[in-house]
Write a protein that holds these residues in place. Structure first.
Motif, mmCIF file in Angstrom:
data_model
loop_
_atom_site.group_PDB
_atom_site.id
_atom_site.type_symbol
_atom_site.label_atom_id
_atom_site.label_comp_id
_atom_site.label_asym_id
_atom_site.label_seq_id
_atom_site.Cartn_x
_atom_site.Cartn_y
_atom_site.Cartn_z
ATOM 1 N N LEU B 8 -45.162 -14.105 -69.734
ATOM 2 C CA LEU B 8 -43.953 -14.903 -69.548
ATOM 3 C C LEU B 8 -43.303 -15.166 -70.893
ATOM 4 O O LEU B 8 -42.098 -15.054 -71.050
ATOM 5 C CB LEU B 8 -44.298 -16.257 -68.906
ATOM 6 N N LEU B 333 -38.322 -20.844 -65.286
ATOM 7 C CA LEU B 333 -39.680 -20.697 -64.775
ATOM 8 C C LEU B 333 -40.714 -21.233 -65.752
ATOM 9 O O LEU B 333 -41.665 -21.908 -65.379
ATOM 10 C CB LEU B 333 -39.950 -19.217 -64.463
ATOM 11 N N ILE B 336 -40.608 -25.228 -65.880
ATOM 12 C CA ILE B 336 -41.053 -25.907 -64.664
ATOM 13 C C ILE B 336 -42.535 -25.622 -64.396
ATOM 14 O O ILE B 336 -43.234 -26.431 -63.801
ATOM 15 C CB ILE B 336 -40.149 -25.543 -63.456
ATOM 16 N N SER B 337 -43.030 -24.483 -64.874
ATOM 17 C CA SER B 337 -44.447 -24.155 -64.665
ATOM 18 C C SER B 337 -45.364 -25.136 -65.375
ATOM 19 O O SER B 337 -46.488 -25.357 -64.945
ATOM 20 C CB SER B 337 -44.759 -22.751 -65.175
ATOM 21 N N PRO B 340 -46.244 -29.502 -63.542
ATOM 22 C CA PRO B 340 -47.284 -30.152 -62.737
ATOM 23 C C PRO B 340 -48.492 -30.584 -63.556
ATOM 24 O O PRO B 340 -49.170 -31.543 -63.212
ATOM 25 C CB PRO B 340 -47.683 -29.072 -61.723
ATOM 26 N N PHE B 376 -42.864 -29.781 -57.657
ATOM 27 C CA PHE B 376 -42.140 -29.001 -58.650
ATOM 28 C C PHE B 376 -41.900 -27.613 -58.095
ATOM 29 O O PHE B 376 -42.841 -26.926 -57.702
ATOM 30 C CB PHE B 376 -42.923 -28.930 -59.962
ATOM 31 N N GLU B 377 -40.654 -27.204 -58.052
ATOM 32 C CA GLU B 377 -40.335 -25.905 -57.470
ATOM 33 C C GLU B 377 -39.462 -25.078 -58.399
ATOM 34 O O GLU B 377 -38.552 -25.609 -59.046
ATOM 35 C CB GLU B 377 -39.616 -26.080 -56.119
ATOM 36 N N TYR B 378 -39.773 -23.798 -58.441
ATOM 37 C CA TYR B 378 -38.925 -22.829 -59.139
ATOM 38 C C TYR B 378 -37.804 -22.488 -58.171
ATOM 39 O O TYR B 378 -38.040 -21.863 -57.141
ATOM 40 C CB TYR B 378 -39.781 -21.607 -59.473
#
Lengths: 154, 451
Positions: B8, B333, B336-337, B340, B376-378
């Motif tokens: 990533l 991405l 937000i990853s 959590p 938490f959502e992508y």
């Protein structure tokens, strides 16, 4: 899509593909899509149920499918016959099952449906009501796009 | 996980490399149109933008020389670029009293050119200029210094020196044939018959600068100025202009760092980190008593999660015993990853977060029970979502990163998803696009309800 779901799918795809093809696999950049997507020619679909609803679609060209099936069976296939189709179906099953196992370890309960395989020209998959995560994978014999669409059950 | 995370990061690096080309804006030009096509001339060569009203015809000059003109006491010659380039001249425009023009300031002489219409000032990196191609048949290639693409339009950059050099040589030839024709003509006409060009002077010269900043913010930061934040932009532009004037520095934004500096005063209190106690108290005051058993909230552009955790904490404090669900979305991405499993050092943590924090080996993190309230959502906010009806929408400082069209779609989505009693939180310098559908909540800054 919840971020917790993403990695299990990415990792499972990477691990399984690398293992069964016994060659280098390169992951492309992940992205989101909500429009209709053309299907390359061969698509294996696994449904998800449980805490969530959704599906995972493995999309590739016919040549890539034949290439993968040839490597996995250890013999040179020239057409996508019953054996080839069963092999691709099994690959979809392997990847999804490993992802679901990983999710289970994280505390998410997913069930999966038996895979279904579609082949044909000019097919399109509609994502109109749900956003899909696209995980592109580059293989020695072509590319696979893994299209994951999951939403929480309302 | 390490595998995926590693690649990533690599992807991110690749993207940066690709963007490096348009990092530096070092070429600006004024754009204009000639018979429907877009052209530009280097802004350094342009003295001013003017409207010409009446020219004094010079007999026996080349057809593209429209005449001479009195520019505040200086006699300059005026060329018509359309005739010079053999382009059709709009007859209607021809008959109008005033014509659009540019006054070019070259090494030795000042010269005016007539064009169809002036468009705007655009800026870009000179690395993006491509050499002229023989296929641009309308205009002799020697007048073209390059071609550049900007926002989907192709601009032909004209070489001002060459255009005027030609004029010089022709004029000299004409001069030798008819001695001092221009001078005689100019002298023959008394000063009263000239009309001053309606110079745009300071007021209009400021407008291209403003538009240019608007466009550079878009280029560097993807930051749109729309009615959502127009008011802030107007104030900030005046302030910025004054500041740069005092520093004797260039007004324009040359790099992403300049753009960041320009935008520094835009962002709301405690954006991108945990809220301070007074910010939390301010938002808590805006929350009304709720009778429902479930509170559902949506936080857009949560990034690494600071905003979503802070917001969830004030909701959890205000409404104890209620089932709380917060959807925190971002389309980054990587950011937000990490949300959590956010770990932080609690040296200066605000008091209101205290009850939800547990100490760990590597630092502090949030209690699992509290974290389970936040999803938490992508997610790309422009894509369809499966959110239920919402009590609160937190969208601070995210709207400028959408185009005005997309902002309109988002406000429509907010309006549809929000309960009649629900609240919409915008950034401190933002207001809704469609003010007739939203009413400000009294006593709170940038908080709105459906009207």
């Amino acid at each position: 899509m919840r971020v917790e779901y993403i990695n299990p799918f990415v990792e499972a795809s990477y691990n399984i593909l690398k293992e069964v093809l016994n060659s280098e696999v390169v992951r492309g950049e992940l992205y989101l899509k909500s429009s209709s997507t053309p299907v390359l020619g061969v698509a294996a679909l696994v449904g998800l149920a449980g805490d969530v609803e959704g599906r995972v679609l493995f999309d590739m060209t016919k040549d890539t499918a034949i290439g993968i099936a040839s490597i996995m069976n250890g013999e040179k296939l020239t057409v996508l016959d019953e054996l080839g189709k069963a092999t691709i179906t099994e690959l979809a099953n392997l990847i999804t099952a490993q992802a679901v196992t990983k999710l289970h370890d994280l505390g998410f309960k997913f069930d999966l449906t038996p895979p279904a395989l579609f082949t044909g020209e000019n097919m399109e998959i509609s994502n109109s009501q749900v956003e899909a995560l696209i995980v592109p994978m580059k293989l020695s014999c072509g590319k696979i796009e893994i299209n994951v669409a999951i939403r929480e059950r309302a | 996980m390490s595998n995926a995370a590693g690649s990533l990061v690599l992807d991110g690096a690749d993207q940066k490399e690709g963007q490096e080309h348009n990092n530096q804006i070092d070429f600006k030009m004024v754009t204009f149109s000639l018979s429907g096509k877009d052209y530009g001339i280097d802004i350094m060569k342009i003295k001013e933008i003017a409207k010409f009203s009446s020219f004094t015809y010079v007999p026996n000059s080349a057809p593209y020389v429209r005449g001479v003109y009195n520019l505040r006491g200086d006699i300059i010659s005026i060329l018509d670029l359309r005739i010079l380039f053999h382009l059709p001249v709009d007859k209607k425009a021809e008959n109008e009293e005033t014509q659009n023009g540019l006054i070019l300031s070259l090494d030795e002489n000042v010269i005016g050119v007539v064009v169809d219409s002036i468009d705007k000032v655009i800026g870009f990196s000179s690395a993006g200029i491509q050499p002229p191609h023989p296929i641009f048949g309308d205009i002799n290639i020697k007048y073209i210094s390059g071609v550049v693409e900007n926002e989907g339009r192709l601009y032909i950059i004209l070489n001002a020196e060459r255009i005027c050099a030609k004029d010089d040589s022709v004029r000299k030839a004409a001069d030798s044939a008819l001695p001092a024709a221009a001078d005689t003509a100019a002298a023959a006409v008394s000063a009263e018959t000239y009309q001053e060009p309606q110079s745009y002077g300071n007021s209009l010269a400021a407008e291209p600068e403003r538009d240019f900043i608007r466009e550079t913010l878009k280029t560097f930061k993807g930051f749109s100025i729309t009615p959502v934040n127009e008011e802030w932009f107007t104030g900030r532009f005046a302030e910025w202009k004054e500041k740069k004037k005092q520093q004797g520095a260039d007004l324009q934004l040359k790099s992403a760092d300049d753009a960041d500096e320009y935008l520094a005063s835009y962002y709301s209190a405690d954006t991108g980190r945990f809220w301070e106690d007074d910010t939390a108290a301010r938002y808590t005051r805006a929350l009304a008593a709720q009778s429902g058993k479930i509170i559902q909230a949506w936080s857009i552009g949560s990034g690494k999660g600071f905003e979503a955790y802070s917001f969830a904490a004030i909701l959890a404090r205000k409404y104890p015993g209620v089932m709380l669900k917060v959807w925190a979305h971002d389309n980054d991405l990587l950011a937000i990853s990490t949300a959590p499993n956010l770990v932080f050092n609690d040296d200066e943590l605000p008091e209101f977060l205290g009850p939800y924090i547990v100490m760990g080996k590597n630092g502090s993190s949030f209690q699992t029970e509290f974290k389970n309230k936040i999803f938490f959502e992508y997610h790309d906010a422009l894509h369809p979502n499966s959110l239920p009806e919402l009590d609160f929408i937190m969208a601070r400082d995210v709207l400028p990163f959408f185009s005005q069209e997309d902002q309109a779609r988002l406000f429509a989505e907010f309006h549809e998803k929000l309960k009649p009693t629900g609240l919409l939180f915008l950034g401190d310098n933002e207001k809704p696009l469609d003010s007739s559908r939203w009413a400000p909540v009294s006593g709170a800054r940038a908080v709105y309800k459906k009207s």
